[in-house]
Design a protein around this motif. Structure first.
Motif, short mmCIF file in Angstrom:
data_model
loop_
_atom_site.label_atom_id
_atom_site.label_comp_id
_atom_site.label_asym_id
_atom_site.label_seq_id
_atom_site.Cartn_x
_atom_site.Cartn_y
_atom_site.Cartn_z
N LEU A 1 6.08 15.40 -4.67
CA LEU A 1 5.60 16.51 -5.49
C LEU A 1 6.49 16.73 -6.71
CD1 LEU A 1 4.60 19.07 -2.71
CD2 LEU A 1 3.20 17.30 -3.79
N ALA A 2 6.00 17.57 -7.61
CA ALA A 2 6.71 17.80 -8.87
C ALA A 2 8.08 18.41 -8.66
CB ALA A 2 5.85 18.70 -9.78
N ASP A 3 8.24 19.20 -7.58
CA ASP A 3 9.55 19.82 -7.33
C ASP A 3 10.43 18.98 -6.42
OD1 ASP A 3 8.01 20.19 -5.10
OD2 ASP A 3 8.52 22.30 -4.78
N ASP A 4 9.97 17.79 -6.04
CA ASP A 4 10.82 16.86 -5.30
C ASP A 4 11.71 16.11 -6.28
OD1 ASP A 4 9.78 17.51 -2.82
OD2 ASP A 4 8.18 16.01 -2.94
N GLY B 1 -0.42 6.74 -3.24
CA GLY B 1 0.95 7.08 -3.59
C GLY B 1 0.99 8.07 -4.74
N ALA B 2 1.45 9.28 -4.46
CA ALA B 2 1.50 10.33 -5.48
C ALA B 2 2.94 10.54 -5.92
CB ALA B 2 0.93 11.64 -4.92
N THR C 1 -0.59 7.46 -8.54
CA THR C 1 -0.69 8.47 -9.59
C THR C 1 0.54 9.38 -9.52
OG1 THR C 1 -2.08 10.26 -10.46
CG2 THR C 1 -2.02 10.06 -8.10
N ASP C 2 1.23 9.67 -10.56
CA ASP C 2 0.93 9.32 -11.93
C ASP C 2 2.05 8.40 -12.39
OD1 ASP C 2 0.74 9.35 -14.75
OD2 ASP C 2 0.14 11.43 -14.82
N ARG D 1 -1.85 8.74 8.54
CA ARG D 1 -0.62 9.53 8.45
C ARG D 1 -0.33 9.97 7.02
NH1 ARG D 1 2.69 9.27 12.84
NH2 ARG D 1 3.44 11.21 11.90
N VAL D 2 0.43 11.07 6.91
CA VAL D 2 0.87 11.59 5.61
C VAL D 2 2.39 11.60 5.59
CG1 VAL D 2 0.77 13.53 4.00
CG2 VAL D 2 -1.19 13.06 5.49
N MET D 3 2.97 10.95 4.56
CA MET D 3 4.42 10.83 4.45
C MET D 3 4.90 11.54 3.19
SD MET D 3 4.88 8.69 6.99
CE MET D 3 4.00 7.45 7.93
N ASP D 4 6.19 11.85 3.15
CA ASP D 4 6.75 12.34 1.90
C ASP D 4 7.10 11.14 1.02
OD1 ASP D 4 9.15 11.26 2.80
OD2 ASP D 4 10.08 13.19 3.23
N GLY D 5 7.68 11.39 -0.12
CA GLY D 5 7.94 10.33 -1.07
C GLY D 5 8.97 9.32 -0.64
#
Length: 468
Positions: free
Chosen positions: A217-220, A186-187, A252-253, A86-90
């Motif tokens: 993501l960077a814009d989250d 974990g990104a 990362t990161d 599965r893929v989750m958001d942050g």
């Protein structure tokens, strides 16, 4: 459920609310805007009459008319073995178009510290297929070994290579069955382009089937980055210690995570520490890194590879500095090697694995592993020193012995470190390449290798060199 409409201040990602009864630290909060939008948050500070809340989705659109509901529980991660793939958001919500996660249980994301008495000492070799890691800075099951990189270097490619290739031999010295890792990725604060590269690689190689991805993501919202690694580690602990998986956690990161800590600290008007980072950053990072390990009587393990980009390529910066104190070594990426086209550009000289000696050697990898590693390290270090001397006096002024060490350093980079991101070398292949390189040097120079090992392996390497 307690509900208030007493917001007194909104500062950055923080909302301050007046309350008339005690509110628990880390308690989950729902904030409803006047137009009905629901935002989630977490209690960051609780004192008599006033509570500070960090809002995961950011405070855009909030005003003092919003309603604040305290849910009376801390943030929990729904865990189940079916979460693999599965893929989750942050913040742990599915974003892959699949169904909602039906959990077997819900676990507090803060986790529980492993009792030192119950912690099993890490000493089982992990084969990553990367020679500069396996041969010189061996990763051990249950270890935390960060990658120290910098902006523009291909640390993500190395992390993906390790995620694809990492295996644990079932029995020491056995070349039969090997166990693949479950990968928790974990990104934090990565770009959409980087996220697409990761997902394409996971899907192309089939690694997604044994992975769980958490993507901030960077814009989250930056504040969400403080939650993402804890969600990932809670999932890893469940799969490892309840379901018996060997779990590899890639974060990362970590630099983006620490920047989020600094942003929250500034909003709270805390007294800053070094370079503006919170004084408690060491403790905060330790609560993440120390969740790696093994537990006596449990089959599974949690191995961590955090990735951080050093601001300004400065390894004395607070983030790599504190990380180095907590973890068991580091893999150093090098800008000069990268400019030469070396893949992966790992500089073995400042790299270190403090648990390497416990994970290699007779019965674990091969009886010559430790000696070959020590000898190559010494020879490469001497070759590097001689490169500086050549810049001053020229190569013609050096002795025949010195020129052999210079040749060794060049071949070491181009044959041992250089292997590309899609070559999976066994530990046997890695050590054979090492002997092939050491055969360039006279036997009298191999002063870090036992004579029995020289007799056993040096002649074979010599023959390989002659055939080449």
């Amino acid at each position: 459920m307690k509900e208030y409409q007493t917001i007194t201040e909104i500062s950055g990602p923080l909302v301050f609310v007046e309350v008339d009864e005690p509110i628990g630290y880390d308690e989950i909060v729902e904030i409803e805007t006047p137009d009905g939008e629901i935002k989630r948050g977490q209690v960051l500070e609780s004192s008599t009459g006033l509570v500070a809340i960090q809002v995961f989705e950011g405070t855009t659109g909030l005003n003092r008319k919003a309603s604040v509901r305290f849910l009376g529980e801390t943030m929990k991660m729904p865990v189940t073995e079916d979460i693999l793939g599965r893929v989750m958001d942050g913040s742990g919500q599915p974003i892959d178009g699949g169904p909602e996660v039906v959990p077997e249980e819900r676990r507090d994301i803060v986790g529980e510290a492993i009792n030192p008495y119950s912690r099993e000492y890490p000493e089982e070799f992990i084969q990553t297929g990367v020679s500069s890691v396996d041969g010189m800075n061996t990763l051990v099951r249950g270890q935390k070994l960060p990658i120290f990189s910098a902006s523009g270097l291909p640390h993500n490619d190395l992390a993906l290579q390790i995620a694809r290739q990492a295996t644990v031999p079932e029995e020491a010295g056995d070349e039969g069955e090997e166990t693949e890792f479950a990968v928790i990725f974990g990104a934090m604060g990565i770009t959409a382009e980087e996220a697409n590269e990761f997902m394409e690689d996971f899907e192309r190689t089939g690694a997604l089937e044994r992975s769980v991805v958490f993507m901030n993501l960077a814009d989250d919202p930056a504040v969400e980055r403080t939650v993402t690694p804890r969600l990932a580690l809670t999932t890893a602990e469940y799969l490892a210690f309840d379901k018996g998986y060997h779990v590899l956690v890639i974060l990362t990161d970590m630099t983006n995570y620490c920047e989020a800590l600094r942003e929250i600290g500034a909003a709270r008007e805390e007294v800053p520490g070094r370079r503006g980072y919170p004084g408690y950053m060491y403790t905060d990072l330790a609560t993440l890194y120390e969740r790696a390990g093994r537990i006596k009587g449990r089959e599974g393990s949690v191995t961590q590879i955090p990735i951080l980009t050093m601001p300004g390529d400065d390894d004395t910066h607070p983030i790599p500095d504190l990380t180095g104190y907590i973890t068991e070594g580091q893999i150093m990426m090098d800008r000069d090697l990268n400019s030469q086209g070396i893949e992966p550009p790992v500089n073995v000289l400042p790299s270190l694995s403090r648990l390497m000696d416990d994970g290699i050697g007779e019965g674990l990898t091969r009886d010559d592993h430790a000696d070959v590693s020590d000898q190559m390290y010494a020879a490469y270090a001497e070759g590097e020193d001689l490169r500086d001397l050549v810049n001053i006096v020229g190569r013609e002024a050096l002795s025949e012995r010195d020129n052999k060490y210079l040749d060794f350093a060049e071949r070491f980079e181009n044959e041992f470190i250089q292997q590309g991101y899609h070559t999976n070398r066994s530990i046997e292949e890695t050590l054979n390449v090492g002997w092939n390189l050491l055969s360039m040097l006279p036997k009298s120079e191999l002063n870090r290798i036992d004579e029995e090992l020289i007799e056993k392996y040096y002649e074979d390497a010599d023959a390989i060199e002659a055939e080449a």
